[in-house]
Write an enzyme that holds these catalytic residues in place. Structure first.
Site, PDB file in Angstrom:
ATOM      1  N   LYS A 195      42.949  36.305  68.814  1.00  0.00           N
ATOM      2  CA  LYS A 195      42.916  35.751  70.171  1.00  0.00           C
ATOM      3  C   LYS A 195      44.228  36.123  70.847  1.00  0.00           C
ATOM      4  CE  LYS A 195      42.569  31.401  72.688  1.00  0.00           C
ATOM      5  NZ  LYS A 195      42.376  29.964  72.565  1.00  0.00           N
ATOM      6  N   LYS A 248      38.887  38.023  70.988  1.00  0.00           N
ATOM      7  CA  LYS A 248      38.891  37.390  72.299  1.00  0.00           C
ATOM      8  C   LYS A 248      40.160  37.732  73.051  1.00  0.00           C
ATOM      9  CE  LYS A 248      39.230  32.888  74.318  1.00  0.00           C
ATOM     10  NZ  LYS A 248      39.493  31.527  74.132  1.00  0.00           N
TER      11      LYS A 248
HETATM   12  C1  PBG Z   1      41.411  26.933  73.968  1.00  0.00           C
HETATM   13  C2  PBG Z   1      40.598  28.016  74.530  1.00  0.00           C
HETATM   14  C3  PBG Z   1      40.854  28.863  75.635  1.00  0.00           C
HETATM   15  C4  PBG Z   1      39.691  29.636  75.797  1.00  0.00           C
HETATM   16  C5  PBG Z   1      38.817  29.271  74.798  1.00  0.00           C
HETATM   17  N1  PBG Z   1      39.404  28.299  74.010  1.00  0.00           N
HETATM   18  C6  PBG Z   1      41.970  28.918  76.602  1.00  0.00           C
HETATM   19  C7  PBG Z   1      43.313  29.341  76.222  1.00  0.00           C
HETATM   20  O1  PBG Z   1      43.585  29.723  75.091  1.00  0.00           O
HETATM   21  O2  PBG Z   1      44.145  29.222  77.105  1.00  0.00           O
HETATM   22  C8  PBG Z   1      39.467  30.647  76.881  1.00  0.00           C
HETATM   23  C9  PBG Z   1      38.047  30.903  77.213  1.00  0.00           C
HETATM   24  C10 PBG Z   1      37.827  31.647  78.469  1.00  0.00           C
HETATM   25  O3  PBG Z   1      38.745  32.095  79.184  1.00  0.00           O
HETATM   26  O4  PBG Z   1      36.650  31.797  78.805  1.00  0.00           O
HETATM   27  N2  PBG Z   1      42.643  27.224  73.517  1.00  0.00           N
END
Ligand code: PBG
Length: 324
Positions: A195, A248
């Site tokens: 991520k 992601k």
């Molecule tokens: C939680 C999380 C996030 C997303 C999914 N889980 C936000 C982040 O890390 O700031 C992002 C999902 C999206 O942008 O569609 N941490």
């Protein structure tokens, strides 16, 4: 074989031929639809940066999930926005917390719909970081204990799968152990393994009310420049017990999806995030592109890159196109 003997255009001549030789297909079977649940009742509040997406209260959530199920989409991914946030993310693991209530309501009314929960603390902390703060830094080892407790509370509420997304070291092991100790050894873990610290989460932070008050997430989410590191993260998550790996965001990281596909044999998910959705919607609203075709092309590209599962805000719309 070369031109003029070989002419690739021969096989592009008509749609029937193109169908026969098509290498990649998109199906509703691959789609997961994210949903945002808020306290209260009769709430259906539009998320302005994501046309067609809403924050919904549990009553509306159940209705929405029924529509999603009827379209043949196998699963939803739940995010919760609690009544109140605090330093210690108490709302994340509360027995009657927002996600816990939402999961029970969904499983009760639509038992054949799979419910996945996002396991993170950023929606629940007053400072908006994904874990417990120690000074300005997120403290890894206390955070993963809370993530374990949160995942277990989701499983107890009836979640079919949990998806830890905080990017803490050891989070998959902590979640796996908490589930096993609680008697949920058969609940799978989908790991947000690679991520990235991405600008494409912008609209989500409006939707989940989870923007960090101070600083950014670069000390725990990955540097967009790195793909070897993604492989290291995934190797760790496999060892810690992940059942599904995730990359992601998706679109700017197709190369990472492809590498993950080649290096691991676990099922692979790609998260087509909020900013990717918002871009398509904005360009289509301006008349700059055909939104439906762009959507289908993007989703197909994730399958071509190697993703088995696609988490996308386009899920309903894509399912409608696929069922046409
Ligand atoms: C939680 C999380 C996030 C997303 C999914 N889980 C936000 C982040 O890390 O700031 C992002 C999902 C999206 O942008 O569609 N941490």
């Amino acid at each position: 074989m070369q031109y003029p003997e070989y002419r690739p255009r021969r096989l592009r001549k008509n749609e029937n031929l193109r169908r026969l030789i098509r290498e990649t297909r998109l199906s509703v079977d691959s789609l997961v639809c994210p949903l945002f649940v808020v306290p209260g009742s009769k709430v259906k509040k539009p998320i302005t940066s994501m046309p067609g997406q809403f924050q919904v209260s549990v009553d509306h959530l159940v209705k929405e999930a029924a529509v999603i199920r009827d379209l043949g989409i196998p699963a939803v991914l739940l995010f919760g926005i609690p009544e109140k946030k605090d330093e210690l993310a108490g709302g994340a693991f509360a027995r009657k917390g927002i996600v816990q209530r939402a999961v029970s309501a969904l499983k009760e009314s639509i038992p054949d719909m799979m419910v996945i929960t996002d396991v993170c603390l950023c929606e629940y902390t007053s400072h908006g970081h994904c874990g417990m703060l120690d000074g300005d830094d997120v403290d890894n080892d206390t955070t993963i204990q809370v993530l374990g407790e949160t995942a277990l509370s989701h499983a107890r509420a009836g979640a079919d799968m949990v998806a830890p997304s905080a990017m803490m070291d050891g989070q998959i092991l902590a979640v796996r152990e908490a589930l096993d100790e609680g008697g949920y050894e058969s609940t799978p873990v989908m790991a947000y393994s690679a991520k990235y610290a991405s600008s494409f989460y912008g609209p989500f932070r409006e939707a989940a009310e989870s923007a960090p008050q101070r600083g950014d997430r670069k000390s725990y989410q990955m540097d967009p420049a790195n793909s070897d590191e993604a492989i290291r993260e995934m190797t760790l998550d496999v060892a810690e017990g992940a059942d599904i790996l995730m990359v992601k965001p998706a679109l700017a990281y197709l190369d990472v999806i492809r590498r993950a596909r080649e290096e691991f044999d676990l099922p692979l998910a790609a998260y087509n995030v909020s900013g990717e959705y918002a871009m398509v919607k904005a360009a289509a609203a301006m008349g700059h592109l055909d939104g439906e075709r762009a959507m289908m092309e993007i989703l197909l590209s994730l399958r071509r890159a190697g993703a088995d599962i696609i988490i996308t805000y386009h899920a309903k719309e894509a399912a409608e196109v696929l069922l046409k």
